[in-house]
Design a protein around this motif. Sequence first.
Motif, PDB file in Angstrom:
ATOM      1  N   GLU A  14       0.829  -1.206   0.000  1.00 37.90           N
ATOM      2  CA  GLU A  14       0.000   0.000   0.000  1.00 37.90           C
ATOM      3  C   GLU A  14       0.863   1.255   0.000  1.00 37.90           C
ATOM      4  O   GLU A  14       0.565   2.228  -0.698  1.00 37.90           O
ATOM      5  CB  GLU A  14      -0.931   0.002   1.216  1.00 37.90           C
ATOM      6  CG  GLU A  14      -1.881  -1.185   1.287  1.00 37.90           C
ATOM      7  CD  GLU A  14      -2.783  -1.284   0.071  1.00 37.90           C
ATOM      8  OE1 GLU A  14      -3.208  -0.223  -0.442  1.00 37.90           O
ATOM      9  OE2 GLU A  14      -3.066  -2.416  -0.369  1.00 37.90           O
ATOM     10  N   VAL A  15       1.939   1.236   0.767  1.00 30.44           N
ATOM     11  CA  VAL A  15       2.841   2.386   0.821  1.00 30.44           C
ATOM     12  C   VAL A  15       3.534   2.584  -0.524  1.00 30.44           C
ATOM     13  O   VAL A  15       3.689   3.718  -1.006  1.00 30.44           O
ATOM     14  CB  VAL A  15       3.873   2.209   1.946  1.00 30.44           C
ATOM     15  CG1 VAL A  15       4.933   3.305   1.890  1.00 30.44           C
ATOM     16  CG2 VAL A  15       3.188   2.215   3.313  1.00 30.44           C
ATOM     17  N   LEU A  16       3.946   1.504  -1.161  1.00 29.47           N
ATOM     18  CA  LEU A  16       4.610   1.613  -2.461  1.00 29.47           C
ATOM     19  C   LEU A  16       3.655   2.147  -3.525  1.00 29.47           C
ATOM     20  O   LEU A  16       4.059   2.921  -4.401  1.00 29.47           O
ATOM     21  CB  LEU A  16       5.162   0.251  -2.880  1.00 29.47           C
ATOM     22  CG  LEU A  16       6.338  -0.266  -2.056  1.00 29.47           C
ATOM     23  CD1 LEU A  16       6.654  -1.708  -2.410  1.00 29.47           C
ATOM     24  CD2 LEU A  16       7.573   0.607  -2.253  1.00 29.47           C
ATOM     25  N   ALA A  17       2.396   1.743  -3.459  1.00 38.75           N
ATOM     26  CA  ALA A  17       1.410   2.288  -4.398  1.00 38.75           C
ATOM     27  C   ALA A  17       1.295   3.794  -4.236  1.00 38.75           C
ATOM     28  O   ALA A  17       1.125   4.527  -5.222  1.00 38.75           O
ATOM     29  CB  ALA A  17       0.054   1.620  -4.182  1.00 38.75           C
ATOM     30  N   TRP A  18       1.389   4.271  -3.016  1.00 41.20           N
ATOM     31  CA  TRP A  18       1.346   5.720  -2.771  1.00 41.20           C
ATOM     32  C   TRP A  18       2.603   6.393  -3.329  1.00 41.20           C
ATOM     33  O   TRP A  18       2.521   7.446  -3.955  1.00 41.20           O
ATOM     34  CB  TRP A  18       1.222   5.976  -1.269  1.00 41.20           C
ATOM     35  CG  TRP A  18       1.166   7.429  -0.905  1.00 41.20           C
ATOM     36  CD1 TRP A  18       0.097   8.273  -1.033  1.00 41.20           C
ATOM     37  CD2 TRP A  18       2.231   8.212  -0.349  1.00 41.20           C
ATOM     38  NE1 TRP A  18       0.436   9.541  -0.589  1.00 41.20           N
ATOM     39  CE2 TRP A  18       1.733   9.524  -0.162  1.00 41.20           C
ATOM     40  CE3 TRP A  18       3.546   7.921   0.014  1.00 41.20           C
ATOM     41  CZ2 TRP A  18       2.516  10.549   0.364  1.00 41.20           C
ATOM     42  CZ3 TRP A  18       4.326   8.937   0.546  1.00 41.20           C
ATOM     43  CH2 TRP A  18       3.806  10.236   0.712  1.00 41.20           C
ATOM     44  N   LEU A  19       3.756   5.775  -3.151  1.00 41.53           N
ATOM     45  CA  LEU A  19       4.999   6.353  -3.652  1.00 41.53           C
ATOM     46  C   LEU A  19       5.023   6.392  -5.180  1.00 41.53           C
ATOM     47  O   LEU A  19       5.590   7.314  -5.771  1.00 41.53           O
ATOM     48  CB  LEU A  19       6.202   5.553  -3.141  1.00 41.53           C
ATOM     49  CG  LEU A  19       6.543   5.692  -1.660  1.00 41.53           C
ATOM     50  CD1 LEU A  19       7.667   4.732  -1.293  1.00 41.53           C
ATOM     51  CD2 LEU A  19       6.948   7.121  -1.330  1.00 41.53           C
TER      52      LEU A  19
END
Length: 373
Positions: A14-19
């Motif tokens: 989820e964090v990588l999708a945001w990045l």
Amino acid sequence: MVGLRTLKGYLLEEVLAWLLRSSGYRLLTEADDTARPPWKVLEKRKHGLVVRGRGAWHQADALGEFPYVPPFSLPIRLFAEAKFTSPPVGLSVVRNGHGVVHDLNAGDVTTLSNGAGPRRPRTRYHYSYAIFSTSGFTRDAQEFALAHQISLIDLSLPDFNPLCKLVKDAAEAVYDVTKSMPPSQRPAVYRIRNYVRRHLLDMDEDPVPSSGAVTRPLDTLVADVQRLPLGLVLAFPAAPFVLGLVSDDLEHFFRCARAHPTHAVRVRRSRRSAGHPLWFLEPREGPAYTLSFSLPEYVEDWILDQEEGIGSRTRRTARDLLSAITVYWVEGGHTHTFRLHYDPDEFREVSGRPRTPSSDLDGRVGRTGAVGR
């Protein structure tokens, strides 16, 4: 109950999708498929989104789509899988990714019909797979990924340590809370992901956890990630791999590149006391920035000709494979395309990190991660 290691990987996705939002990566939901049964390829089931291939339905926890379409190609959809493990990711994980995209891309139905009306074109996509690992990849996993164009992104570099620690702390806190709860009250992992997705990516997905003890560490993760000076953007050289450019000031790079969409860069290569070498990109003229990337060991071995000396083969690598690097940047619904060109005569081997003039960059220097595709 979901294991701690699996939970770390899910939160990291989820964090990588945001990045990756700077590259235009947008997570998909069932609402993005407007076709009617039996032609739908996206479906929401008990444990989340699934996508239909030629032979099976596949779990799609973090399936995203890019707004730009490469020439003579199809719209790109990318599976992003994250592994938060201590041993390097092995061949089985990469082989599974290849099996998924092979089945999805094998679908050969190009038109739709309900049996009575006329046939109409069916939207098709090219599916790709990227695996992010906090502990690198085994050599056989790298060899298989390079042969089948599976992207490998190594998050074991020091630049990613703060990000990984935030994910680790949040996952451990949630795991400890849920472990002490009665089984009937433990939130399903997709509900935990939906809570992060709602607050980090502004995606209104229900249901979400109702326990404050579960959501508090997730709120901390979202707030800390948004304050973290880190950005990730994908870059595409003339090679069967992609580069994952990570910077603590991607906005500065964007401002420089928007003023000069096509510009020349210098390339530096630096060995480290631990880990594989880093490559650095800097503009030859104009406002200063520094971007760097690192290739998985086997990928670097593959592109460096073993019969040449280190100086000449790294120059040839940069000349042939890094001579033109394309970066896509999405802002306000508009896709910008930047081309970074390289002159091999300006290649340098360096010790340590190149310094960027503080007068041009206010002391801010970009960093990147590693990607092999």
